[in-house]
Design a protein around this motif. Structure first.
Motif, mmCIF file in Angstrom:
data_model
loop_
_atom_site.group_PDB
_atom_site.id
_atom_site.type_symbol
_atom_site.label_atom_id
_atom_site.label_comp_id
_atom_site.label_asym_id
_atom_site.label_seq_id
_atom_site.Cartn_x
_atom_site.Cartn_y
_atom_site.Cartn_z
ATOM 1 N N ALA A 183 0.831 -1.202 0.000
ATOM 2 C CA ALA A 183 0.000 0.000 0.000
ATOM 3 C C ALA A 183 0.867 1.254 0.000
ATOM 4 O O ALA A 183 0.584 2.226 -0.725
ATOM 5 N N LEU A 184 1.936 1.262 0.806
ATOM 6 C CA LEU A 184 2.848 2.402 0.829
ATOM 7 C C LEU A 184 3.582 2.570 -0.497
ATOM 8 O O LEU A 184 3.795 3.687 -0.975
ATOM 9 N N GLU A 185 3.951 1.468 -1.104
ATOM 10 C CA GLU A 185 4.715 1.517 -2.358
ATOM 11 C C GLU A 185 3.885 2.075 -3.502
ATOM 12 O O GLU A 185 4.418 2.684 -4.432
ATOM 13 N N GLU A 186 2.576 1.891 -3.439
ATOM 14 C CA GLU A 186 1.698 2.389 -4.495
ATOM 15 C C GLU A 186 1.758 3.910 -4.605
ATOM 16 O O GLU A 186 1.652 4.467 -5.704
ATOM 17 N N ASP A 213 9.760 7.270 -4.341
ATOM 18 C CA ASP A 213 10.934 6.438 -4.564
ATOM 19 C C ASP A 213 10.630 4.992 -4.182
ATOM 20 O O ASP A 213 9.850 4.726 -3.265
ATOM 21 N N LYS A 214 11.278 4.066 -4.863
ATOM 22 C CA LYS A 214 11.037 2.648 -4.611
ATOM 23 C C LYS A 214 11.770 2.175 -3.357
ATOM 24 O O LYS A 214 12.823 2.689 -3.003
ATOM 25 N N SER A 215 11.185 1.167 -2.717
ATOM 26 C CA SER A 215 11.798 0.511 -1.566
ATOM 27 C C SER A 215 11.613 -0.989 -1.693
ATOM 28 O O SER A 215 10.667 -1.458 -2.329
ATOM 29 N N GLU A 216 12.528 -1.740 -1.067
ATOM 30 C CA GLU A 216 12.381 -3.185 -0.986
ATOM 31 C C GLU A 216 11.738 -3.552 0.354
ATOM 32 O O GLU A 216 11.725 -2.748 1.287
ATOM 33 N N TYR A 217 11.248 -4.772 0.434
ATOM 34 C CA TYR A 217 10.643 -5.279 1.655
ATOM 35 C C TYR A 217 11.385 -6.529 2.080
ATOM 36 O O TYR A 217 11.487 -7.492 1.320
ATOM 37 N N VAL A 276 9.659 -3.859 -12.321
ATOM 38 C CA VAL A 276 8.806 -4.999 -12.003
ATOM 39 C C VAL A 276 9.285 -5.629 -10.703
ATOM 40 O O VAL A 276 10.457 -5.974 -10.554
ATOM 41 N N ARG A 277 8.362 -5.803 -9.768
ATOM 42 C CA ARG A 277 8.695 -6.301 -8.434
ATOM 43 C C ARG A 277 8.706 -7.829 -8.427
ATOM 44 O O ARG A 277 7.898 -8.479 -9.098
ATOM 45 N N LEU A 278 9.637 -8.406 -7.668
ATOM 46 C CA LEU A 278 9.752 -9.851 -7.506
ATOM 47 C C LEU A 278 9.409 -10.221 -6.062
ATOM 48 O O LEU A 278 9.937 -9.632 -5.127
ATOM 49 N N ASN A 322 -3.016 -8.714 -9.672
ATOM 50 C CA ASN A 322 -2.445 -7.655 -10.510
ATOM 51 C C ASN A 322 -1.209 -8.155 -11.232
ATOM 52 O O ASN A 322 -0.745 -9.274 -11.014
ATOM 53 N N LYS A 323 -0.673 -7.319 -12.112
ATOM 54 C CA LYS A 323 0.471 -7.726 -12.922
ATOM 55 C C LYS A 323 1.700 -6.881 -12.607
ATOM 56 O O LYS A 323 2.486 -6.543 -13.491
ATOM 57 N N THR A 324 1.894 -6.585 -11.329
ATOM 58 C CA THR A 324 3.058 -5.795 -10.916
ATOM 59 C C THR A 324 4.087 -6.634 -10.171
ATOM 60 O O THR A 324 5.193 -6.164 -9.932
ATOM 61 N N ILE A 325 3.727 -7.873 -9.810
ATOM 62 C CA ILE A 325 4.626 -8.700 -9.001
ATOM 63 C C ILE A 325 4.746 -10.082 -9.620
ATOM 64 O O ILE A 325 3.761 -10.811 -9.747
ATOM 65 N N VAL A 326 5.971 -10.461 -10.016
ATOM 66 C CA VAL A 326 6.208 -11.776 -10.601
ATOM 67 C C VAL A 326 6.934 -12.673 -9.602
ATOM 68 O O VAL A 326 7.463 -12.204 -8.594
#
Length: 215
Positions: free
Chosen positions: A27-30, A34-38, A80-82, A108-112
């Motif tokens: 939700a925060l990443e949306e 800037d991008k962050s990893e989890y 694209v997030r993994l 959704n198609k944002t995480i592979v």
């Protein structure tokens, strides 16, 4: 002679590190700029890349074919997030190659979830992580067969390929005349094409300036 007692240093209470759920992170990443990893509850901000970093990744993606020996491949870069379920991590690899159709997490198609090949372009600030903890996490992905690390400051590539016994075998390349040959895909690319239009001198000057500022 009177002496003054030094005032006691007030100890600030330690703040507890916030633990985020995967849903909170997403939700925060949306809405994040800037991008962050989890990393299993912890959110790690990502640093910006250099022009060399960007050009090397683009050079590799431009050369990689869509179809090899009748097999279709998808190539994704940066955004694209993994999802790595075993280590509970969301990351943004520099490049992912997927054989066939991507397997997504959720609707959704944002995480592979199923890369065959992962490529990371090394930065001074992330190279230890890319070789260490990140590679450990990547090795837990069942579909992954190859991990490529590309140095952006010199002609040097480290290729880790998973053999038939499940062992990861390292091959290194360190000259413009060398050719990177993938083990998981029938594909070869000269290092001269990966490093096309790369100026190592510019990157060295930038690194020197950063070191001077930090000192």
């Amino acid at each position: 002679m009177q002496t003054q007692e030094k005032p006691a240093i007030e100890k600030k209470p330690q703040t507890e590190k916030r633990h985020y759920t995967p849903e909170e992170y997403l939700a925060l990443e949306e809405s994040a700029i800037d991008k962050s990893e989890y990393h299993d509850g912890e959110i790690i901000p990502m640093t910006g890349g250099t022009t060399n970093h960007n050009k090397i990744a683009l050079n590799f993606c431009r050369k990689f074919p869509l179809t090899v020996n009748g097999q279709d491949y998808e190539t994704f870069i940066n955004d694209v997030r993994l999802w790595i379920p075993l280590t509970r991590r969301y990351v943004y690899p520099d490049i992912m190659v997927i054989q066939g159709e991507p397997i997504y997490q959720g609707s959704n198609k944002t995480i592979v979830t199923n890369p065959l090949v992962i490529v990371e372009v090394l930065s001074n600030s992330t190279k230890d992580y890319d070789r260490g903890g990140k590679f450990v996490a990547y090795r837990s992905i069942p579909e992954l067969r190859e991990y490529i690390l590309i140095d952006q400051y010199s002609y040097h590539i480290e290729q880790f390929a998973k053999n038939s016994n499940g062992k990861w075998v390292l091959t290194e390349y360190d000259s413009a005349e060398s050719g990177l040959t993938l083990e998981s895909v029938d594909f070869q690319i000269p290092l001269s094409e990966i490093y096309e239009r790369i100026s190592f001198e510019v990157e060295e000057e930038v690194n020197e300036q950063i070191s001077e500022i930090q000192e």
